[in-house]
Design an enzyme around this catalytic site. Structure first.
Site, PDB file in Angstrom:
ATOM      1  N   PHE A  11       0.722  -1.225  -0.003  1.00 25.59           N
ATOM      2  CA  PHE A  11      -0.170   0.002  -0.035  1.00 25.59           C
ATOM      3  C   PHE A  11       0.869   1.416   0.070  1.00 25.59           C
ATOM      4  CE2 PHE A  11      -2.707  -3.122   2.007  1.00 25.59           C
ATOM      5  CZ  PHE A  11      -3.792  -3.235   1.258  1.00 25.59           C
ATOM      6  N   ASP A 102      12.204   2.118   4.855  1.00 25.81           N
ATOM      7  CA  ASP A 102      11.046   2.284   5.666  1.00 25.81           C
ATOM      8  C   ASP A 102      11.562   1.958   7.196  1.00 25.81           C
ATOM      9  OD1 ASP A 102      11.182  -0.436   4.967  1.00 25.81           O
ATOM     10  OD2 ASP A 102       9.138  -0.652   4.934  1.00 25.81           O
TER      11      ASP A 102
HETATM   12  N1  LIG Z   1      -7.136   1.006   5.790  1.00 24.89           N
HETATM   13  C1  LIG Z   1      -6.127  -0.190   5.337  1.00 24.89           C
HETATM   14  N2  LIG Z   1      -6.051  -0.226   4.154  1.00 24.89           N
HETATM   15  C2  LIG Z   1      -5.235  -1.511   3.589  1.00 24.89           C
HETATM   16  N3  LIG Z   1      -4.649  -2.247   4.824  1.00 24.89           N
HETATM   17  C3  LIG Z   1      -4.846  -2.001   5.866  1.00 24.89           C
HETATM   18  C4  LIG Z   1      -5.900  -0.903   6.536  1.00 24.89           C
HETATM   19  N4  LIG Z   1      -5.662  -0.936   7.719  1.00 24.89           N
HETATM   20  C5  LIG Z   1      -4.867  -1.938   8.013  1.00 24.89           C
HETATM   21  N5  LIG Z   1      -4.436  -2.632   6.945  1.00 24.89           N
HETATM   22  C6  LIG Z   1      -3.758  -3.888   7.104  1.00 24.89           C
HETATM   23  O1  LIG Z   1      -2.327  -3.449   6.978  1.00 24.89           O
HETATM   24  C7  LIG Z   1      -1.574  -4.412   6.285  1.00 24.89           C
HETATM   25  C8  LIG Z   1      -0.444  -3.858   5.297  1.00 24.89           C
HETATM   26  O2  LIG Z   1       0.278  -2.930   6.172  1.00 24.89           O
HETATM   27  P1  LIG Z   1       1.127  -1.684   5.598  1.00 24.89           P
HETATM   28  O3  LIG Z   1       2.055  -1.099   6.626  1.00 24.89           O
HETATM   29  O4  LIG Z   1       0.513  -0.740   4.622  1.00 24.89           O
HETATM   30  O5  LIG Z   1       2.203  -2.696   4.526  1.00 24.89           O
HETATM   31  P2  LIG Z   1       3.248  -2.293   3.523  1.00 24.89           P
HETATM   32  O6  LIG Z   1       3.958  -0.986   4.126  1.00 24.89           O
HETATM   33  O7  LIG Z   1       3.881  -3.198   3.244  1.00 24.89           O
HETATM   34  O8  LIG Z   1       2.590  -1.668   2.295  1.00 24.89           O
HETATM   35  C9  LIG Z   1      -2.585  -5.205   5.415  1.00 24.89           C
HETATM   36  O9  LIG Z   1      -2.328  -6.698   5.916  1.00 24.89           O
HETATM   37  C10 LIG Z   1      -3.777  -4.619   6.136  1.00 24.89           C
HETATM   38  O10 LIG Z   1      -4.428  -5.906   6.929  1.00 24.89           O
HETATM   39  C1  LIG Z   2      11.895  -5.658   4.891  1.00 28.27           C
HETATM   40  C2  LIG Z   2      11.138  -5.020   3.923  1.00 28.27           C
HETATM   41  C3  LIG Z   2      10.520  -5.863   2.817  1.00 28.27           C
HETATM   42  C4  LIG Z   2       9.634  -4.126   4.620  1.00 28.27           C
HETATM   43  O1  LIG Z   2       8.757  -3.789   3.514  1.00 28.27           O
HETATM   44  P1  LIG Z   2       7.266  -3.409   3.716  1.00 28.27           P
HETATM   45  O2  LIG Z   2       6.664  -4.788   4.622  1.00 28.27           O
HETATM   46  O3  LIG Z   2       6.842  -2.207   4.790  1.00 28.27           O
HETATM   47  O4  LIG Z   2       6.540  -3.272   2.725  1.00 28.27           O
HETATM   48  C5  LIG Z   2      11.556  -3.433   3.252  1.00 28.27           C
HETATM   49  O5  LIG Z   2      12.096  -2.929   4.154  1.00 28.27           O
HETATM   50  C6  LIG Z   2      12.727  -4.002   2.329  1.00 28.27           C
HETATM   51  O6  LIG Z   2      12.594  -4.041   0.987  1.00 28.27           O
HETATM   52  N1  LIG Z   2      13.921  -3.861   3.012  1.00 28.27           N
HETATM   53  C7  LIG Z   2      15.100  -4.344   2.064  1.00 28.27           C
HETATM   54  C8  LIG Z   2      15.927  -5.550   2.732  1.00 28.27           C
HETATM   55  C9  LIG Z   2      16.568  -5.136   3.893  1.00 28.27           C
HETATM   56  O7  LIG Z   2      16.001  -4.234   4.953  1.00 28.27           O
HETATM   57  O8  LIG Z   2      17.441  -5.903   4.597  1.00 28.27           O
HETATM   58  K   LIG Z   3       5.832  -0.111   5.452  1.00 33.30           K
END
Ligand SMILES: Nc1ncnc2c1ncn2[C@@H]1O[C@H](COP(=O)(O)OP(=O)(O)O)[C@@H](O)[C@H]1O
Ligand SMILES: CC(C)(COP(=O)(O)O)[C@@H](O)C(=O)NCCC(=O)O
Ligand SMILES: [K+]
Length: 250
Positions: A11, A102
């Protein structure tokens, strides 16, 4: 106004702040570049001047999003980049550029909010990450494992009889009692894995620092684990805190 973006693997988290006061103007979570543009354009009174971005996506994907934003809104975009040290935190990776941005920003934000204490930063997104930052700012390293979306999708993909929809999944998570349906068994099982992970990280942090540390929990699935660590600070915008530190507009 300032547009802030945190592009994760699943996301894009976005928010718009008033330039002068820093007050929140609007925010959202979207699953594509197109959806982001739509959400932004739907806001009355939006007057973007600048934008800061953190992305763990490929350079191509990030470049393409930034191009679109620059074109559509005529704004200048700055993106967070890797650093060996910043704001008192020293990147602990052998190759500092390999550390997910991140994670790096969440650490900067956490260390800043912990005002000089050691911290354990836990992020529950697509992947789950843990990072340890000592009181002197040294990043000791961290852990990466599959998050809730990956765990459930692996089970759905690699078994023949685990199939269920999102609504059932959400309902199943209202309890952690042993499941009596497939959806309950899987959702609660994966949720318990995350909760067990948190407990292990807390144990490790205690071994390093006794009780002298602050725990930060962030990421979309933070609520699944928050009650396992009652003293933890749940900070949904922790990455944004670090992003503003890494990309200041003076
Ligand atoms: N409003 C929302 N929209 C989408 N996902 C959400 C929301 N609130 C909570 N989630 C949860 O957040 C998770 C994704 O977390 P997120 O930190 O956005 O991931 P990433 O940074 O890897 O894209 C999903 O598994 C979902 O269950
Ligand atoms: C570990 C992660 C996949 C987490 O990503 P996210 O779940 O927040 O989408 C991201 O920080 C990433 O691609 N890191 C590079 C590999 C590392 O941190 O070693
Ligand atoms: K993240």
């Amino acid at each position: 106004m300032i547009l802030e973006l945190d592009c994760g693997n699943s996301f894009i988290k976005w928010r718009v702040l008033e330039s002068a006061s820093g007050a929140l103007f609007a925010e959202g979570i979207v699953d594509s570049d197109l959806a982001l543009l739509k959400s932004l354009k739907a806001r009355d009174g939006l007057a973007l001047r600048r934008c800061r971005v953190v992305s763990v996506r490929t350079t191509e994907e990030t470049d393409s999003l930034i191009d679109v934003l620059e074109r559509e809104f005529a704004i200048s975009v700055v993106r967070a980049t890797s650093a060996q040290q910043m704001s008192g935190v020293r990147n602990g990776y052998e190759d500092y550029q390999r550390l997910g941005l991140d994670r790096w920003l969440a650490m900067l934000g956490g260390f800043h909010l912990a005002s000089g204490k050691a911290c354990l930063v836990l992020d529950f997104g697509t992947a789950v990450t843990a990072d340890f930052v000592a009181a002197d700012g040294e990043h000791l390293g961290g852990f990466i494992c599959p998050g809730m979306p990956l765990m459930r999708d692996q089970l759905r993909t690699h078994t023949r009889k685990i199939r269920y929809g999102d609504l059932a999944a959400e309902r199943a998570l209202s309890s952690t009692a042993p499941g009596r349906t497939t959806v309950e068994a899987v959702e609660r099982g994966c949720s318990l894995m995350l909760r067990g992970f948190v407990l292990t990280q807390l144990e490790m942090a205690r071994a390093y620092w006794e009780e002298n540390f602050v725990v930060f929990i962030t990421g979309g699935d933070a609520q699944l684990v928050a009650d396992v660590a009652p003293d933890a600070r749940v900070v949904p915008d922790l990455v944004f805190v670090g992003l503003a530190m890494a990309c200041p507009f003076s």
